[in-house]
Design a protein around this motif. Structure first.
Motif, PDB file in Angstrom:
ATOM      1  N   GLY A 109     -72.238  44.139 -38.277  1.00  0.00           N
ATOM      2  CA  GLY A 109     -72.271  45.387 -37.522  1.00  0.00           C
ATOM      3  C   GLY A 109     -72.886  45.264 -36.148  1.00  0.00           C
ATOM      4  O   GLY A 109     -73.252  46.272 -35.535  1.00  0.00           O
ATOM      5  N   HIS A 110     -73.014  44.022 -35.649  1.00  0.00           N
ATOM      6  CA  HIS A 110     -73.589  43.800 -34.330  1.00  0.00           C
ATOM      7  C   HIS A 110     -72.491  43.535 -33.306  1.00  0.00           C
ATOM      8  O   HIS A 110     -71.412  43.039 -33.647  1.00  0.00           O
ATOM      9  N   ARG A 111     -72.808  43.815 -32.073  1.00  0.00           N
ATOM     10  CA  ARG A 111     -71.865  43.525 -30.999  1.00  0.00           C
ATOM     11  C   ARG A 111     -71.743  42.004 -30.842  1.00  0.00           C
ATOM     12  O   ARG A 111     -72.762  41.314 -30.697  1.00  0.00           O
ATOM     13  N   PRO A 112     -70.521  41.468 -30.886  1.00  0.00           N
ATOM     14  CA  PRO A 112     -70.352  40.013 -30.745  1.00  0.00           C
ATOM     15  C   PRO A 112     -70.912  39.514 -29.419  1.00  0.00           C
ATOM     16  O   PRO A 112     -70.636  40.095 -28.360  1.00  0.00           O
ATOM     17  N   ASP A 113     -71.717  38.489 -29.475  1.00  0.00           N
ATOM     18  CA  ASP A 113     -72.348  37.917 -28.293  1.00  0.00           C
ATOM     19  C   ASP A 113     -71.515  36.711 -27.853  1.00  0.00           C
ATOM     20  O   ASP A 113     -71.680  35.596 -28.356  1.00  0.00           O
ATOM     21  N   ARG A 114     -70.616  36.925 -26.909  1.00  0.00           N
ATOM     22  CA  ARG A 114     -69.701  35.868 -26.480  1.00  0.00           C
ATOM     23  C   ARG A 114     -70.443  34.739 -25.774  1.00  0.00           C
ATOM     24  O   ARG A 114     -70.057  33.580 -25.869  1.00  0.00           O
ATOM     25  N   ARG A 115     -71.527  35.080 -25.085  1.00  0.00           N
ATOM     26  CA  ARG A 115     -72.309  34.048 -24.407  1.00  0.00           C
ATOM     27  C   ARG A 115     -72.948  33.109 -25.429  1.00  0.00           C
ATOM     28  O   ARG A 115     -72.940  31.887 -25.266  1.00  0.00           O
ATOM     29  N   LYS A 116     -73.479  33.696 -26.500  1.00  0.00           N
ATOM     30  CA  LYS A 116     -74.081  32.895 -27.560  1.00  0.00           C
ATOM     31  C   LYS A 116     -73.019  32.028 -28.236  1.00  0.00           C
ATOM     32  O   LYS A 116     -73.266  30.852 -28.546  1.00  0.00           O
ATOM     33  N   ALA A 117     -71.845  32.601 -28.447  1.00  0.00           N
ATOM     34  CA  ALA A 117     -70.757  31.838 -29.059  1.00  0.00           C
ATOM     35  C   ALA A 117     -70.371  30.657 -28.178  1.00  0.00           C
ATOM     36  O   ALA A 117     -70.165  29.535 -28.673  1.00  0.00           O
ATOM     37  N   ALA A 118     -70.306  30.891 -26.878  1.00  0.00           N
ATOM     38  CA  ALA A 118     -69.962  29.811 -25.948  1.00  0.00           C
ATOM     39  C   ALA A 118     -71.029  28.713 -25.974  1.00  0.00           C
ATOM     40  O   ALA A 118     -70.704  27.516 -25.937  1.00  0.00           O
ATOM     41  N   GLN A 119     -72.286  29.106 -26.062  1.00  0.00           N
ATOM     42  CA  GLN A 119     -73.374  28.129 -26.139  1.00  0.00           C
ATOM     43  C   GLN A 119     -73.239  27.259 -27.390  1.00  0.00           C
ATOM     44  O   GLN A 119     -73.403  26.030 -27.328  1.00  0.00           O
ATOM     45  N   MET A 120     -72.933  27.899 -28.526  1.00  0.00           N
ATOM     46  CA  MET A 120     -72.813  27.156 -29.774  1.00  0.00           C
ATOM     47  C   MET A 120     -71.598  26.236 -29.754  1.00  0.00           C
ATOM     48  O   MET A 120     -71.654  25.102 -30.241  1.00  0.00           O
ATOM     49  N   LEU A 121     -70.503  26.701 -29.187  1.00  0.00           N
ATOM     50  CA  LEU A 121     -69.315  25.859 -29.098  1.00  0.00           C
ATOM     51  C   LEU A 121     -69.566  24.666 -28.188  1.00  0.00           C
ATOM     52  O   LEU A 121     -69.112  23.548 -28.470  1.00  0.00           O
ATOM     53  N   THR A 122     -70.311  24.879 -27.120  1.00  0.00           N
ATOM     54  CA  THR A 122     -70.675  23.763 -26.245  1.00  0.00           C
ATOM     55  C   THR A 122     -71.561  22.775 -26.989  1.00  0.00           C
ATOM     56  O   THR A 122     -71.399  21.561 -26.871  1.00  0.00           O
ATOM     57  N   ARG A 123     -72.490  23.299 -27.781  1.00  0.00           N
ATOM     58  CA  ARG A 123     -73.410  22.442 -28.541  1.00  0.00           C
ATOM     59  C   ARG A 123     -72.645  21.529 -29.497  1.00  0.00           C
ATOM     60  O   ARG A 123     -73.041  20.386 -29.727  1.00  0.00           O
ATOM     61  N   VAL A 124     -71.545  22.035 -30.081  1.00  0.00           N
ATOM     62  CA  VAL A 124     -70.781  21.214 -31.029  1.00  0.00           C
ATOM     63  C   VAL A 124     -69.603  20.498 -30.347  1.00  0.00           C
ATOM     64  O   VAL A 124     -68.732  19.942 -31.017  1.00  0.00           O
ATOM     65  N   GLY A 125     -69.581  20.524 -29.007  1.00  0.00           N
ATOM     66  CA  GLY A 125     -68.577  19.763 -28.274  1.00  0.00           C
ATOM     67  C   GLY A 125     -67.223  20.423 -28.143  1.00  0.00           C
ATOM     68  O   GLY A 125     -66.217  19.749 -27.899  1.00  0.00           O
ATOM     69  N   LEU A 126     -67.186  21.753 -28.278  1.00  0.00           N
ATOM     70  CA  LEU A 126     -65.900  22.472 -28.201  1.00  0.00           C
ATOM     71  C   LEU A 126     -65.953  23.595 -27.169  1.00  0.00           C
ATOM     72  O   LEU A 126     -65.308  24.624 -27.340  1.00  0.00           O
ATOM     73  N   GLY A 127     -66.694  23.380 -26.102  1.00  0.00           N
ATOM     74  CA  GLY A 127     -66.869  24.422 -25.106  1.00  0.00           C
ATOM     75  C   GLY A 127     -65.591  24.905 -24.460  1.00  0.00           C
ATOM     76  O   GLY A 127     -65.512  26.043 -23.989  1.00  0.00           O
ATOM     77  N   ASP A 128     -64.558  24.069 -24.489  1.00  0.00           N
ATOM     78  CA  ASP A 128     -63.292  24.443 -23.846  1.00  0.00           C
ATOM     79  C   ASP A 128     -62.233  24.894 -24.837  1.00  0.00           C
ATOM     80  O   ASP A 128     -61.065  25.053 -24.489  1.00  0.00           O
ATOM     81  N   LYS A 129     -62.618  25.113 -26.105  1.00  0.00           N
ATOM     82  CA  LYS A 129     -61.628  25.416 -27.145  1.00  0.00           C
ATOM     83  C   LYS A 129     -61.737  26.842 -27.681  1.00  0.00           C
ATOM     84  O   LYS A 129     -61.089  27.172 -28.676  1.00  0.00           O
ATOM     85  N   GLY A 130     -62.503  27.697 -27.021  1.00  0.00           N
ATOM     86  CA  GLY A 130     -62.745  29.039 -27.548  1.00  0.00           C
ATOM     87  C   GLY A 130     -61.498  29.874 -27.725  1.00  0.00           C
ATOM     88  O   GLY A 130     -61.433  30.720 -28.621  1.00  0.00           O
ATOM     89  N   GLY A 131     -60.486  29.649 -26.898  1.00  0.00           N
ATOM     90  CA  GLY A 131     -59.271  30.455 -26.971  1.00  0.00           C
ATOM     91  C   GLY A 131     -58.212  29.902 -27.909  1.00  0.00           C
ATOM     92  O   GLY A 131     -57.170  30.540 -28.123  1.00  0.00           O
TER      93      GLY A 131
END
Length: 243
Positions: A109-131
């Motif tokens: 029920g929280h507003r999705p935090d896209r910035r946090k998601a981008a940080q986590m994807l970068t951490r796991v080496g997928l910063g360019d795969k969000g779409g």
């Protein structure tokens, strides 16, 4: 976990999947759980994560006893304080990678935090795969997405059930390295069920289950030490794995 038991069935046909588990796992640690088929590994994980209710004993997450919680409260707790990584990835194919990562936030029920998601994807080496969609990624990349999803809410515990079981050796090493770095770099607490001594060697400690009980443990052990200990516990059950 204090005196945790899990029994299926009654009378002479009863199966004691967990026979009284007493265990405290410190925050910021990596624990592997091993044992032969039928030893209680899956039941252990399900009871520890609040996915299954013990027949006896209590489970505490931090200062919260989860054993007697209503299903609604348990669901809310799992969405905010627990993370899960499965062998089959369990990503939703119709959602983008980013949408999969923020799904725990949305479900809570929280507003999705896209910035946090981008940080986590970068951490796991997928910063360019969000779409991308999961189907456009390799198995190893999909498991990286699952790890980002598990980490995005900064949970108290991440439960990983055979997270490298569907991956080749090289990719498995990368995934285990990510789990290890989540513990060392983010202070995450990871509990991983595995059959692989090489995977278990990434953990701080290895717990060995047999017949629903913790029968042994090793601290900071090598894959060779873990495999050797497995063969000495219940030789016929472990021999094939250790080989």
């Amino acid at each position: 976990m204090r005196g945790v038991r899990r029994q299926y069935g009654r009378g002479s046909g009863a199966v004691h999947a967990l026979a009284g588990i007493d265990l405290a796992l410190p925050r910021g640690s990596f624990t592997a759980v091993m044992g032969p088929s039928g030893s209680g590994k899956s039941t252990f994980l399900q009871c520890a994560a609040g996915l299954d209710r013990p027949s006896g004993g209590t489970v505490h997450l931090g200062g919260t006893e989860i054993t007697g919680m209503s299903e609604n409260k348990l669901t809310a707790l799992r969405r905010t304080r627990l993370g899960f990584v499965f062998q089959a990835f369990n990503l939703l194919p119709s959602l983008t990678v980013e949408q999969n990562v923020v799904l725990p936030m949305r479900l809570a029920g929280h507003r999705p935090d896209r910035r946090k998601a981008a940080q986590m994807l970068t951490r796991v080496g997928l910063g360019d795969k969000g779409g991308r969609r999961p189907g456009q990624l390799s198995g190893g990349q999909q498991q990286r997405v699952a790890i980002a999803r598990a980490l995005v809410t900064e949970p108290d515990v991440i439960f990983a059930d055979e997270p490298t079981g569907a991956l080749d050796t090289t990719t498995a090493v990368e995934i285990l390295g990510l789990l290890r770095s989540a513990v060392d770099g983010m202070g995450a607490t990871v509990v991983m069920v595995t059959h692989d001594p090489a995977a278990a060697a990434y953990a701080d400690r290895v717990l060995f289950l047999a017949d629903g009980s913790i029968v042994d443990r090793l601290e900071r052990a090598s894959a060779q030490q873990i495999a050797a200990r497995m063969t000495t516990l219940t030789a016929p059950a472990y021999a094939g794995v250790a080989a």
